[in-house]
Design a protein around this motif. Structure first.
Motif, PDB file in Angstrom:
ATOM      1  N   ARG B 247       0.834  -1.200   0.000  1.00  0.00           N
ATOM      2  CA  ARG B 247       0.000   0.000   0.000  1.00  0.00           C
ATOM      3  C   ARG B 247       0.872   1.255   0.000  1.00  0.00           C
ATOM      4  O   ARG B 247       0.592   2.220  -0.699  1.00  0.00           O
ATOM      5  N   LEU B 303       6.084   0.240 -11.176  1.00  0.00           N
ATOM      6  CA  LEU B 303       5.525   0.308  -9.816  1.00  0.00           C
ATOM      7  C   LEU B 303       4.580  -0.863  -9.562  1.00  0.00           C
ATOM      8  O   LEU B 303       4.612  -1.500  -8.498  1.00  0.00           O
ATOM      9  N   PHE B 304       3.749  -1.160 -10.582  1.00  0.00           N
ATOM     10  CA  PHE B 304       2.790  -2.247 -10.466  1.00  0.00           C
ATOM     11  C   PHE B 304       3.512  -3.569 -10.227  1.00  0.00           C
ATOM     12  O   PHE B 304       3.134  -4.364  -9.350  1.00  0.00           O
ATOM     13  N   THR B 307       4.771  -3.656  -6.609  1.00  0.00           N
ATOM     14  CA  THR B 307       3.734  -3.939  -5.611  1.00  0.00           C
ATOM     15  C   THR B 307       3.204  -5.358  -5.765  1.00  0.00           C
ATOM     16  O   THR B 307       2.859  -6.010  -4.780  1.00  0.00           O
ATOM     17  N   LEU B 308       3.172  -5.834  -7.020  1.00  0.00           N
ATOM     18  CA  LEU B 308       2.689  -7.191  -7.273  1.00  0.00           C
ATOM     19  C   LEU B 308       3.571  -8.206  -6.561  1.00  0.00           C
ATOM     20  O   LEU B 308       3.079  -9.113  -5.872  1.00  0.00           O
ATOM     21  N   ASN B 311       3.041  -7.933  -2.824  1.00  0.00           N
ATOM     22  CA  ASN B 311       1.747  -8.463  -2.395  1.00  0.00           C
ATOM     23  C   ASN B 311       1.693  -9.980  -2.456  1.00  0.00           C
ATOM     24  O   ASN B 311       1.151 -10.623  -1.567  1.00  0.00           O
ATOM     25  N   PHE B 312       2.243 -10.555  -3.529  1.00  0.00           N
ATOM     26  CA  PHE B 312       2.185 -12.014  -3.632  1.00  0.00           C
ATOM     27  C   PHE B 312       3.030 -12.663  -2.548  1.00  0.00           C
ATOM     28  O   PHE B 312       2.635 -13.671  -1.946  1.00  0.00           O
TER      29      PHE B 312
END
Lengths: 405, 329
Positions: B247, B303-304, B307-308, B311-312
């Motif tokens: 986040r 960035l995606f 974060t991916l 998060n995973f």
């Protein structure tokens, strides 16, 4: 009082006095006294350091030093009549209490600061009934308001919900009810998309929907698509959908398997099981999932920033022309150097906060009731249904008996 | 008594009719969501490729952002993003741990529900409100702390501030404003509730038998927490922290409101000037031609991806830490 005579040798008489009730409270009076004493000592010592010994200043420093001094005195006082582990226990307890208080203080500070700063704008009734079209930067706060932003927010989130609620709930049901490789794949993709930063969702709509317009003209199509409330709600949809699906999926998977199996064993179809068992059981959780995702969607500024455009006028038509929403209005207004405009910005922020708070309360009221505890009205409805069932069974018994005869 | 007629053999195929329609509708919804999500991802990647072709590998090493002269890269913004997220996490984790321990172990049962609600409410407060607070309230109040840190801890490379002499009482304080540190503090407040609720859930799952066992062996409350609650909740602690990190990396508006963007790698967290990928997108999307837009897409994709991964990793750690006892029967 008569004493019990020795009837059986070797058995002690029961104690004549009733046994004293033991104190099981974890905090004794002495603990409170020690903590209070340490607190007073800590603050006094800090005041001494600050105002007599050293040229320090600043409220923040004072609070931090007081807390450290409090810990020192507290440890010393506990040390007087307890050993190492007990001292460590008390110290950790004090630190944990301090951290929790700090976090709650931060929350209270954020909320009250926003409301306090926005108060100047919020007390004028016109803040809720006018837009900013006539209110220039130097106009007093008795002119202009945030009606256009409220309307924009409600329309945008409404449009986004029209897409996300049916699609999100169906997809969550799909993930929870059906098995197989396809389901696993969809679940992985949805989980991946929850990581999508909201600004990238906005950038996607900006590039895919708003800028595609040029290429359409090259192809001879003319689907005119400008910055509008619809574009903003599409961006919110892209951001909100994975969040809602994931939350709803978790809730649906918590429905006990034996309830579902009981329904299937009674001969109900899958659809009927979902409708009469799964959805009612998960209803409070689903409501919470939807409403919390809505709160996220309402509050996100970055996707709206790229797609909605800015206008000071009320625009009730989400399909044409720029339409501003509460977070975007806040973001734009507070960058102004004029104090009145900044006050309006804080006012819109307070409105946004109130909206989120209302959504949150609704979520808690909807989610607070477990499926088995019913409201009086629901209980009466159940009783009526039950009475109908009894009479139906009785009728059927009579008819079968007649047939047998 | 007459013998009952022979029971008919029942058919054991999946129920048809209504159910088939139901299943088809569900599959369609799943497919629609899948198509939408894949479309978003594929579109972003396909648009980003143009810029990546122009920039090549220097996309990762260039600090400047001048896409019109084909000279751009994410070295500065990505470092800035990671620094802000790092500051945020190092403030948020102690706060969240304290709050989670307080709620699950110390708070009286009466106020526990209220506290949980307050933490959840904190997670629902819009980011623009936090940004506003950081910009208008925190910034002015935290300068003293920043100055103090830079005066006494300048030997720590991240805390160094250039261009200001801390011993000069008349020195301007603007050098301490709009910094990574302030942005990180605000982002910390946003991610703390996220981390806290996952930690609390993990802590409250520590089995009652082991807790009572520890007490019966004479442990103090902290002894019990250290030997039972924290080992049981470790997976949740790590996973929650990483989710919070995810986040924090993507946060836009609060960061955008506070920082003053610079396009150099700025490791001095207390000093004026910082940057992040999402703030870059919010700043530059409007004036962008096709190449610049593609470059922004590439930054967004970077960035995606970041974060991916975070998060995973978090998801797998949280999933592994759960015993599975509360999952479906």
């Amino acid at each position: 009082m008569t004493t019990v005579p020795h009837l059986v040798p070797g058995v002690q008489p029961e104690p004549s006095e009733p046994e004293e009730r033991r104190v099981t409270a974890t905090v004794s009076g002495a603990d409170v006294t020690v903590a209070l004493g340490a607190l007073i000592a800590g603050i006094s010592a800090t005041a001494l350091i600050y105002y007599w010994l050293a040229p320090f200043s600043g409220l923040l420093g004072f609070v931090v030093v007081s807390f450290v001094m409090f810990l020192v005195f507290y440890a010393a006082l506990v040390w007087l009549d307890a050993d190492g582990p007990a001292v460590r226990d008390r110290l950790v307890g004090a630190v944990v209490h301090g951290l929790a208080a700090l976090l709650l203080l931060a929350l209270v500070c954020v909320v009250s600061f926003t409301v306090w700063k926005g108060y100047r704008a919020l007390v004028h009734w016109n803040f809720f009934t006018q837009d900013l079209q006539l209110a220039g930067p130097l106009q007093p706060l008795t002119v202009g308001g945030a009606l256009h932003a409220v309307v924009g927010t409600l329309e945008q989130i409404g449009l986004a919900l029209v897409i996300t609620v049916p699609l999100g709930l169906l997809c969550a049901l799909f993930l929870a009810e059906l098995r197989g490789g396809f389901t696993r794949f969809v679940r992985t993709v949805v989980e991946a998309m929850t990581a999508l930063p909201s600004i990238v969702a906005g950038l996607f709509i900006y590039a895919a929907v708003l800028l595609i317009h040029d290429e359409q003209q090259r192809l001879g199509l003319n689907l005119h698509f400008d910055k509008s409330g619809l574009a903003a709600s599409l961006a919110i949809t892209v951001m909100m959908l994975p969040i809602m699906i994931r939350a709803a999926d978790v809730v649906l998977r918590l429905v006990p398997g034996n309830l579902k199996e009981a329904s299937l064993a009674l001969g109900a179809s899958r659809w009927k099981t979902v409708r009469t068992v799964v959805l009612p059981t998960a209803r409070p959780g689903l409501a919470t999932a939807i409403i919390l995702a809505t709160a996220r969607g309402v509050g996100e500024t970055s996707p709206v920033l790229l797609t909605a455009g800015y206008t000071a006028a009320l625009n009730a038509d989400p399909f044409h022309g720029p339409q501003v929403s509460l977070p975007l209005a806040t973001f734009t207004l507070i960058k102004s150097p004029q104090p009145n405009v900044v006050a309006r910005g804080f006012g819109t922020a307070a409105l946004l906060l109130a909206l989120v708070l209302i959504l949150f309360l609704i979520a808690r009221l909807a989610g607070g009731r477990a499926p088995q505890d019913l409201s009086p009205r629901q209980q009466r409805a159940r009783a009526r249904q039950s009475a109908r069932d009894v009479s139906r069974f009785a009728r059927r018994m009579r008819t079968t008996r007649k047939e047998e005869q | 008594m007459t013998s009952a007629p022979l029971e008919q053999r029942r058919r054991l195929r999946p129920s048809g009719g209504q159910d088939r329609v139901f299943r088809i509708i569900l599959r369609c919804a799943g497919a629609a969501v899948l198509v939408l999500m894949v479309l978003v991802g594929a579109f972003l990647f396909s648009k980003a490729i143009g810029a990546l072709r122009i920039a090549g590998w220097s996309f990762l090493t260039t600090e400047e952002w001048e896409p019109d002269s084909h000279h751009f890269g994410i070295a500065a913004v990505l470092t800035g993003t990671i620094l802000i997220a790092g500051v945020a996490i190092s403030i948020a984790v102690p706060l969240a741990t304290g709050m989670a321990l307080y709620v699950s172990e110390y708070a009286p049962a009466r106020v526990r529900r209220l506290l949980i609600n307050m933490v959840d409410l904190m997670a629902a407060v819009p980011s623009v409100v936090y940004g506003l607070w950081g910009f208008a309230f925190l910034q002015g109040n935290v300068i003293g702390l920043a100055r103090w840190l830079s005066t006494y801890f300048a030997w720590f490379p991240l805390f160094k501030v250039t261009g200001s002499d801390p011993r000069d009482p008349l020195a301007t304080e603007t050098v301490y404003t709009s910094s990574t540190f302030i942005a990180g503090m605000v982002v910390a407040l946003m991610v703390t509730p996220v981390i806290c609720s996952i930690m609390r859930e993990a802590f409250s799952q520590a089995p009652i038998g082991e807790r009572e066992g520890a007490y019966a062996l004479g442990a103090t409350r902290w002894g019990m927490i250290r030997s039972v609650v924290i080992p049981f909740g470790r997976g949740g602690m790590i996973g929650g922290t990483m989710l919070g990190l995810g986040r924090a990396l993507g946060e836009t508006i609060a960061v955008y409101l506070i920082i003053s963007p610079v396009f150099v790698i700025q490791p001095h967290v207390l000093q004026n000037g910082a940057n992040s990928v999402s703030a870059l997108i919010a700043l530059r999307y409007g004036e962008s031609g096709p190449v610049a837009l593609s470059a922004l897409m590439a930054a967004g994709v970077a960035l995606f991806v970041l974060t991916l991964i975070v998060n995973f990793a978090a998801g797998s750690i949280v999933a592994r830490s759960r015993s599975g006892a509360e999952s479906e029967a």
